[in-house]
Write an enzyme that holds these catalytic residues in place. Structure first.
Site, PDB file in Angstrom:
ATOM      1  CE  LYS A 183      16.370 -22.078   8.711  1.00  0.00           C
ATOM      2  NZ  LYS A 183      16.844 -21.289   8.421  1.00  0.00           N
ATOM      3  CD  GLN A 200      17.432 -22.306  14.796  1.00  0.00           C
ATOM      4  OE1 GLN A 200      17.250 -21.296  14.690  1.00  0.00           O
ATOM      5  NE2 GLN A 200      16.868 -23.086  13.437  1.00  0.00           N
ATOM      6  CB  ALA A 210      11.867 -17.126   7.138  1.00  0.00           C
ATOM      7  NE  ARG A 211      13.746 -12.890   3.785  1.00  0.00           N
ATOM      8  CZ  ARG A 211      14.250 -12.159   2.214  1.00  0.00           C
ATOM      9  NH1 ARG A 211      14.297 -11.226   2.447  1.00  0.00           N
ATOM     10  NH2 ARG A 211      14.213 -12.912   1.487  1.00  0.00           N
ATOM     11  CB  CYS A 218      23.630 -18.823  12.359  1.00  0.00           C
ATOM     12  SG  CYS A 218      23.374 -17.189  13.193  1.00  0.00           S
ATOM     13  CG  HIS A 238      17.814 -19.854   4.317  1.00  0.00           C
ATOM     14  ND1 HIS A 238      18.391 -19.245   4.543  1.00  0.00           N
ATOM     15  CD2 HIS A 238      17.256 -19.342   2.645  1.00  0.00           C
ATOM     16  CE1 HIS A 238      17.193 -17.724   4.013  1.00  0.00           C
ATOM     17  NE2 HIS A 238      17.113 -18.176   3.035  1.00  0.00           N
ATOM     18  CG  ASN A 296      13.990 -21.156   5.044  1.00  0.00           C
ATOM     19  OD1 ASN A 296      15.042 -20.618   5.343  1.00  0.00           O
ATOM     20  ND2 ASN A 296      12.429 -20.122   5.042  1.00  0.00           N
TER      21      ASN A 296
END
Length: 686
Positions: free
Chosen positions: A463, A393, A551-552, A424, A493, A526
């Site tokens: 993303k 990425q 992810a988490r 991000c 996301h 996501n």
């Protein structure tokens, strides 16, 4: 963890504040109410319904403050003290006895070093042994894998060494994408040009000064796109027309406006894991060494090639759509480990592969740092041989930096896809017009994807988040066009940049975007996937969804991949969790080294990971399963001492766990989890 320690700080810093506020002035009353509350009442307050027999009793009010002070006091020494780069460099170059020459350490012969007395490391073996820390209990990770240890006398497991026939460095066989030193020097000296990227940028008017004059056109396009969006986001200000690109954003080699001749794409036979010679011309990346020696910039043959390029670019009938020449990659129903900053390192990804992950992706790397040849940034692209479906990425602000990075990665590395981060939320990234800041610049998003996907055969994915500002979603207005830009897949996301990681992910919006996407674009959801039931629900609610990125959930319990594949809630024991930590430590020592520096690097990343794992609540302790990712537990204890230690929120207890695996910490050791300082939302980030 003692009963007193368990109730010192109920409000664990995390992604969402619990609905039940912490009242230190009346701690006993709050603990009593939690102890008497029903499971439904706790869930309404986003608190975990722990079985009554595992709840800590409310402490007596008299000794609580003094005991709390005793528990908190040791943590005062765990504040991170950063050293400057100059200090670290001076320490590395210090010729003290502790810094033994690596060649001498491997061979145990003081005469084996080719630099002799000019070597910047120490050659005194006896002095090194006198200062070397005690060996760590256990077996050397290299010897355990039937490999010779490359660290010799410096290995912290020296006592377990034995004669082994094999490679002296197992990493050479198991890890890929090493950064070529010749390429690094060329990047440092601005000697490298990017043929494919520059040719495409030139054709779109995005190269050099043409890129600056294109800003006004980009702004006009943004205004027209905003007018057609379904969501009302007219309050979002467009990019100022006076915005100029700073020199720091574009490295030296990117300033050239010369269009270099296109070269033939590398064949499958040419794709291997060995470093490629960078002298002369290599797969469209040309080195300006011949021109300097001869005293002129271009040859006659190059001019003829440039003319042929222009003919191809101007003939639309000869051009192939980016999707027609792409390698095929299918994300459908594959378990996708998200790219995770800091914790998503190679040893952690390797561990997740063992536990069932299908797709892995490296940590986010900044394009400008890669183009400047920073070794630390290129290390993020490293790949383990067990990662059979692996991507990297990258994150950048402008089409030229991103496309040139894509071309360079395609040449230097072995990857299955390249993911471009456009979501991000971190301030440092957004302030550079990268990450989620691109959500306010749809034309720039299009240019980045279009140029990058047209110059390489490696699939390009992106993303994104739902929007920059909460309540002003815009991906649904772009999703139909993203596939035509050349992207193979898009990961959405279900939160805006403003939300960071607060509130729950908006999966209904993800479903709506998925159904609006073109058939040639794979959509990956996501957000908040924490059990196999979450995975099943998202797949059943929206069959068009290709997969879900985790992810988490993987940070807190990496065995979630096993749970999804086996369709069960794994009531994992403390012993099984300790074995997983041991595997991570073994992978870390093989990656970072088994000497003192490697041990402490492994410890650092282990502690960063433990700052997430303590949030896991064992299945056997819950009245209602599965645990939700936003639940915050009341004060409770485990079924054994090790389980209680693993659920502690104290950094001191995390250090104790690391000492079980890596020995005592060095004198003056400090640690503070990275994510506590900059990973959570604040009011000024609004």
């Amino acid at each position: 963890m003692s009963d007193v320690e368990a109730v010192v700080d109920v409000n664990v810093e995390g992604d969402e504040k619990p609905s039940l506020p912490v009242q230190s002035s009346d701690q006993s009353t709050k603990q009593f109410s939690v102890y008497e509350a029903t499971s439904e009442e706790l869930i309404e307050r986003s608190m975990a319904p722990i079985k009554k027999e595992f709840l800590c009793p409310p402490p007596s009010r008299n000794g609580n403050q003094n005991d709390a002070a005793d528990v908190k006091a040791p943590q005062s020494g765990l504040v991170l003290e950063k050293k400057s780069k100059r200090q670290l460099k001076r320490e590395r170059r210090d010729k003290s006895a502790i810094n033994l020459c690596p060649q001498v350490a491997r061979s145990e012969d003081v005469n084996s070093c080719q630099y002799k007395e000019k070597c910047r490391f120490n050659h005194d073996i006896e002095a090194f042994k006198a200062q070397k820390p005690d060996d760590i209990e256990g077996q050397c990770p290299f010897v355990a894998s039937e490999m010779k240890c490359a660290f010799g006398l410096a290995c912290r497991f020296l006592g377990s060494h034995r004669d082994v026939t094999g490679n002296s460095d197992g990493k050479e066989n198991s890890e890929l994408n090493y950064f070529n030193k010749d390429t690094q020097r060329l990047l440092w000296k601005n000697k490298m040009t990017f043929v494919k990227a520059d040719a495409k940028l030139e054709s779109l008017g995005l190269l050099g000064h043409a890129k600056k004059s294109n800003v006004a056109e980009e702004n006009n396009a943004e205004i027209s796109v905003q007018a057609t969006e379904v969501a009302v986001d007219s309050t979002v200000s467009s990019e100022p027309t006076s915005e100029m690109i700073e020199a720091d954003d574009v490295p030296g080699p990117l300033e050239t406006e010369d269009v270099r001749p296109m070269k033939k794409a590398k064949s499958e036979d040419q794709e291997n894991f060995k470093p490629v010679d960078v002298s002369g011309v290599n797969d469209g990346v040309k080195v300006e060494e011949e021109t300097e020696k001869n005293g002129y910039s271009t040859s006659k043959a190059e001019v003829e090639d440039e003319d042929s390029i222009k003919i191809v670019e101007s003939d639309a009938s000869l051009k192939l759509h980016p999707r027609e020449k792409k390698k095929l990659i299918d994300f459908r129903d594959k378990l996708y480990l998200a790219p995770l900053t800091t914790v998503g390192n190679l040893p952690f990804r390797r561990l997740c592969k063992v536990l069932g992950a299908d797709v892995t992706c490296g940590e986010m790397a900044m394009c400008t740092n890669l183009l400047q040849g920073q070794a630390s940034e290129w290390a993020l692209l490293r790949r383990h041989s067990s990662e059979d479906l692996f991507g990297v990425q990258i994150c950048g602000s402008f089409p030229d930096t991103v496309s040139r990075t894509v071309e360079l990665i395609d040449r230097e590395c072995t990857v299955d896809f390249i993911d471009i981060n456009m979501g991000c939320p971190i301030d440092m990234v957004v302030n550079k017009s990268a990450g989620s800041a691109l959500l306010n610049k749809p034309l720039r998003m299009k240019n980045i994807v279009e140029v990058s996907s047209s110059i390489v055969e490696t699939p390009i994915t992106i993303k994104v988040r739902t929007a920059f500002f909460e309540g002003k979603n815009r991906i649904d207005s772009l999703i139909a066009d993203i596939g035509n830009w050349g992207a193979t897949a898009v990961t959405i996301h279900g939160r805006s940049r403003q939300q960071r990681y607060s509130k729950s992910a908006d999966w209904d919006y993800i479903y709506r975007c998925t159904k609006n996407a073109s058939t040639n674009l794979q959509v990956i959801g996501n957000g908040d996937v924490y059990s196999y039931l979450d995975w099943n629900k998202h797949k059943s609610d929206c069959p068009e969804l290709s997969s879900c990125m985790i992810a988490r959930g993987a940070l807190i319990k990496p065995w979630i991949f096993t749970e999804i594949k086996e369709q069960r809630h794994w009531d994992i024991t403390s012993g099984e969790r300790l074995n997983i930590l041991k595997d991570f430590v073994r992978f870390g020592l093989q990656h970072w080294g088994s000497d003192t520096k490697g041990v402490e690097t492994t410890r650092h990343f282990l502690l960063e990971w433990l700052s997430y794992t303590f949030r896991y609540i064992p299945v056997g302790l819950l009245d209602v399963i599965p645990q939700q990712i936003n639940w915050r537990p009341p004060s409770y204890f485990g079924r054994d001492d090790l389980e209680t230690l693993m659920m502690s929120e104290s950094a001191g207890d995390w250090v104790r766990i690391s000492e079980l695996l890596l020995g005592k910490v060095p004198e003056g050791f400090t640690f503070a989890p990275k994510h506590k300082s900059n990973a959570y939302d604040r009011a000024e980030n609004g």
